[in-house]
Design a protein around this motif. Structure first.
Motif, PDB file in Angstrom:
ATOM      1  N   GLY A 196       0.803  -1.211   0.000  1.00  0.00           N
ATOM      2  CA  GLY A 196       0.000   0.000   0.000  1.00  0.00           C
ATOM      3  C   GLY A 196       0.837   1.262   0.000  1.00  0.00           C
ATOM      4  O   GLY A 196       2.026   1.250   0.325  1.00  0.00           O
ATOM      5  N   VAL A 197       0.182   2.350  -0.390  1.00  0.00           N
ATOM      6  CA  VAL A 197       0.791   3.682  -0.425  1.00  0.00           C
ATOM      7  C   VAL A 197      -0.152   4.615   0.320  1.00  0.00           C
ATOM      8  O   VAL A 197      -1.357   4.650   0.048  1.00  0.00           O
ATOM      9  N   PHE A 198       0.421   5.382   1.243  1.00  0.00           N
ATOM     10  CA  PHE A 198      -0.337   6.276   2.100  1.00  0.00           C
ATOM     11  C   PHE A 198       0.271   7.664   2.031  1.00  0.00           C
ATOM     12  O   PHE A 198       1.483   7.816   1.889  1.00  0.00           O
ATOM     13  N   GLN A 199      -0.564   8.684   2.115  1.00  0.00           N
ATOM     14  CA  GLN A 199      -0.078  10.061   2.173  1.00  0.00           C
ATOM     15  C   GLN A 199      -0.735  10.760   3.363  1.00  0.00           C
ATOM     16  O   GLN A 199      -1.958  10.728   3.506  1.00  0.00           O
ATOM     17  N   THR A 200       0.080  11.373   4.216  1.00  0.00           N
ATOM     18  CA  THR A 200      -0.427  12.083   5.378  1.00  0.00           C
ATOM     19  C   THR A 200      -1.405  13.164   4.943  1.00  0.00           C
ATOM     20  O   THR A 200      -1.194  13.830   3.940  1.00  0.00           O
ATOM     21  N   LYS A 201      -2.463  13.319   5.687  1.00  0.00           N
ATOM     22  CA  LYS A 201      -3.544  14.291   5.456  1.00  0.00           C
ATOM     23  C   LYS A 201      -4.393  13.969   4.235  1.00  0.00           C
ATOM     24  O   LYS A 201      -5.291  14.723   3.895  1.00  0.00           O
ATOM     25  N   VAL A 202      -4.079  12.879   3.556  1.00  0.00           N
ATOM     26  CA  VAL A 202      -4.881  12.456   2.404  1.00  0.00           C
ATOM     27  C   VAL A 202      -5.476  11.080   2.674  1.00  0.00           C
ATOM     28  O   VAL A 202      -6.653  10.844   2.466  1.00  0.00           O
ATOM     29  N   ASN A 242       8.277  15.360  -5.104  1.00  0.00           N
ATOM     30  CA  ASN A 242       8.082  16.327  -4.025  1.00  0.00           C
ATOM     31  C   ASN A 242       6.838  16.086  -3.174  1.00  0.00           C
ATOM     32  O   ASN A 242       6.277  17.018  -2.599  1.00  0.00           O
ATOM     33  N   ILE A 243       6.404  14.841  -3.087  1.00  0.00           N
ATOM     34  CA  ILE A 243       5.304  14.442  -2.203  1.00  0.00           C
ATOM     35  C   ILE A 243       5.849  13.359  -1.280  1.00  0.00           C
ATOM     36  O   ILE A 243       6.497  12.414  -1.733  1.00  0.00           O
ATOM     37  N   THR A 244       5.578  13.493   0.016  1.00  0.00           N
ATOM     38  CA  THR A 244       6.023  12.489   0.974  1.00  0.00           C
ATOM     39  C   THR A 244       4.985  11.374   1.046  1.00  0.00           C
ATOM     40  O   THR A 244       3.803  11.633   1.263  1.00  0.00           O
ATOM     41  N   TYR A 245       5.456  10.157   0.839  1.00  0.00           N
ATOM     42  CA  TYR A 245       4.614   8.971   0.884  1.00  0.00           C
ATOM     43  C   TYR A 245       5.089   8.043   1.999  1.00  0.00           C
ATOM     44  O   TYR A 245       6.284   8.000   2.309  1.00  0.00           O
ATOM     45  N   THR A 246       4.160   7.291   2.534  1.00  0.00           N
ATOM     46  CA  THR A 246       4.493   6.165   3.394  1.00  0.00           C
ATOM     47  C   THR A 246       4.123   4.927   2.595  1.00  0.00           C
ATOM     48  O   THR A 246       2.974   4.769   2.177  1.00  0.00           O
ATOM     49  N   LYS A 277       5.327 -10.244   8.779  1.00  0.00           N
ATOM     50  CA  LYS A 277       6.294  -9.199   9.080  1.00  0.00           C
ATOM     51  C   LYS A 277       5.830  -7.932   8.376  1.00  0.00           C
ATOM     52  O   LYS A 277       5.554  -7.958   7.174  1.00  0.00           O
ATOM     53  N   LYS A 278       5.716  -6.841   9.127  1.00  0.00           N
ATOM     54  CA  LYS A 278       5.234  -5.580   8.566  1.00  0.00           C
ATOM     55  C   LYS A 278       6.421  -4.680   8.243  1.00  0.00           C
ATOM     56  O   LYS A 278       7.350  -4.554   9.023  1.00  0.00           O
ATOM     57  N   TRP A 279       6.359  -4.072   7.070  1.00  0.00           N
ATOM     58  CA  TRP A 279       7.416  -3.192   6.560  1.00  0.00           C
ATOM     59  C   TRP A 279       6.815  -1.828   6.289  1.00  0.00           C
ATOM     60  O   TRP A 279       5.770  -1.720   5.638  1.00  0.00           O
ATOM     61  N   VAL A 280       7.475  -0.762   6.756  1.00  0.00           N
ATOM     62  CA  VAL A 280       6.984   0.599   6.559  1.00  0.00           C
ATOM     63  C   VAL A 280       8.172   1.525   6.330  1.00  0.00           C
ATOM     64  O   VAL A 280       9.187   1.427   7.024  1.00  0.00           O
ATOM     65  N   GLY A 281       8.035   2.427   5.365  1.00  0.00           N
ATOM     66  CA  GLY A 281       9.071   3.423   5.118  1.00  0.00           C
ATOM     67  C   GLY A 281       8.474   4.688   4.535  1.00  0.00           C
ATOM     68  O   GLY A 281       7.505   4.638   3.775  1.00  0.00           O
ATOM     69  N   ASP A 282       9.044   5.817   4.928  1.00  0.00           N
ATOM     70  CA  ASP A 282       8.647   7.099   4.347  1.00  0.00           C
ATOM     71  C   ASP A 282       9.633   7.462   3.257  1.00  0.00           C
ATOM     72  O   ASP A 282      10.842   7.235   3.399  1.00  0.00           O
ATOM     73  N   MET A 283       9.133   8.039   2.177  1.00  0.00           N
ATOM     74  CA  MET A 283       9.995   8.404   1.059  1.00  0.00           C
ATOM     75  C   MET A 283       9.445   9.613   0.324  1.00  0.00           C
ATOM     76  O   MET A 283       8.250   9.881   0.355  1.00  0.00           O
ATOM     77  N   LEU A 327      16.898  14.095  -9.861  1.00  0.00           N
ATOM     78  CA  LEU A 327      16.038  13.432  -8.886  1.00  0.00           C
ATOM     79  C   LEU A 327      16.883  12.892  -7.738  1.00  0.00           C
ATOM     80  O   LEU A 327      17.957  12.336  -7.957  1.00  0.00           O
ATOM     81  N   GLU A 328      16.366  13.047  -6.530  1.00  0.00           N
ATOM     82  CA  GLU A 328      17.040  12.542  -5.342  1.00  0.00           C
ATOM     83  C   GLU A 328      15.993  11.859  -4.472  1.00  0.00           C
ATOM     84  O   GLU A 328      14.893  12.384  -4.285  1.00  0.00           O
ATOM     85  N   LEU A 329      16.327  10.699  -3.949  1.00  0.00           N
ATOM     86  CA  LEU A 329      15.409   9.968  -3.087  1.00  0.00           C
ATOM     87  C   LEU A 329      15.726  10.297  -1.637  1.00  0.00           C
ATOM     88  O   LEU A 329      16.852  10.108  -1.174  1.00  0.00           O
ATOM     89  N   LEU A 330      14.721  10.792  -0.924  1.00  0.00           N
ATOM     90  CA  LEU A 330      14.856  11.083   0.499  1.00  0.00           C
ATOM     91  C   LEU A 330      14.048  10.049   1.276  1.00  0.00           C
ATOM     92  O   LEU A 330      12.919   9.734   0.895  1.00  0.00           O
ATOM     93  N   LEU A 331      14.636   9.538   2.356  1.00  0.00           N
ATOM     94  CA  LEU A 331      13.987   8.481   3.128  1.00  0.00           C
ATOM     95  C   LEU A 331      13.755   8.897   4.575  1.00  0.00           C
ATOM     96  O   LEU A 331      14.504   9.694   5.136  1.00  0.00           O
ATOM     97  N   ASP A 332      12.726   8.322   5.158  1.00  0.00           N
ATOM     98  CA  ASP A 332      12.374   8.451   6.565  1.00  0.00           C
ATOM     99  C   ASP A 332      12.340   9.899   7.037  1.00  0.00           C
ATOM    100  O   ASP A 332      11.610  10.689   6.463  1.00  0.00           O
TER     101      ASP A 332
END
Length: 145
Positions: A60-66, A98-102, A116-122, A132-137
């Motif tokens: 899944g893909v999640f976006q804060t406030k959305v 330029n959008i932060t996703y979980t 096993k649950k896996w979660v990361g912000d990117m 392009l640059e990938l930013l994590l957590d």
């Protein structure tokens, strides 16, 4: 004195045990040549290089406030979805810059029923020059970057 003992017992023995049962794991996330992320199970999950297979249960893909933007549940699929470490998971979502996703997924080792649950912000940061640059957590969540 007895009350103090109970407090320390809770803090150092019971609490860590409870937290470990609810732990979340960090997936590997790298940027592919096409500008989309490759989200995978880290290679240290197959420490002895036995070429383990992992069954993917949900992604899944999640976006804060959305909220949830995309979710795929493989539990009831007629064909189980298996991957190996470092293999890009199927996230059928077009990640924007330029959008932060979980991103999250749940896996289990083939032949094992322990989830096993896996979660990361990117966030895929696009600079003025188009790089392009990938930013994590925590870096992905810091909008000043």
């Amino acid at each position: 004195m007895r009350h103090g003992y109970s407090y320390w017992l809770l803090m150092f023995l019971i609490l860590p045990l409870l937290v470990s049962c609810m732990s979340l794991n960090s997936p590997d996330i790298v940027l592919k040549d096409d500008g989309q992320p490759c989200i995978s199970i880290p290679s240290n999950e197959d420490f002895f290089k036995r070429n383990k297979q992992f069954k993917i249960i949900v992604t899944g893909v999640f976006q804060t406030k959305v909220g949830e933007l995309w979710l795929k549940d493989y539990r009831y699929s007629s064909k189980p979805y298996y991957v190996k470490t470092k293999e890009c998971l199927r996230f059928e979502y077009d990640f924007q810059n330029n959008i932060t996703y979980t991103v999250h997924f749940t896996s289990t080792e083939k032949g094992n029923n322990e989830n096993k649950k896996w979660v990361g912000d990117m966030r895929i940061k696009k600079d003025k020059d188009g790089t392009l640059e990938l930013l994590l957590d925590e870096h992905a969540r810091d909008v000043t970057q």
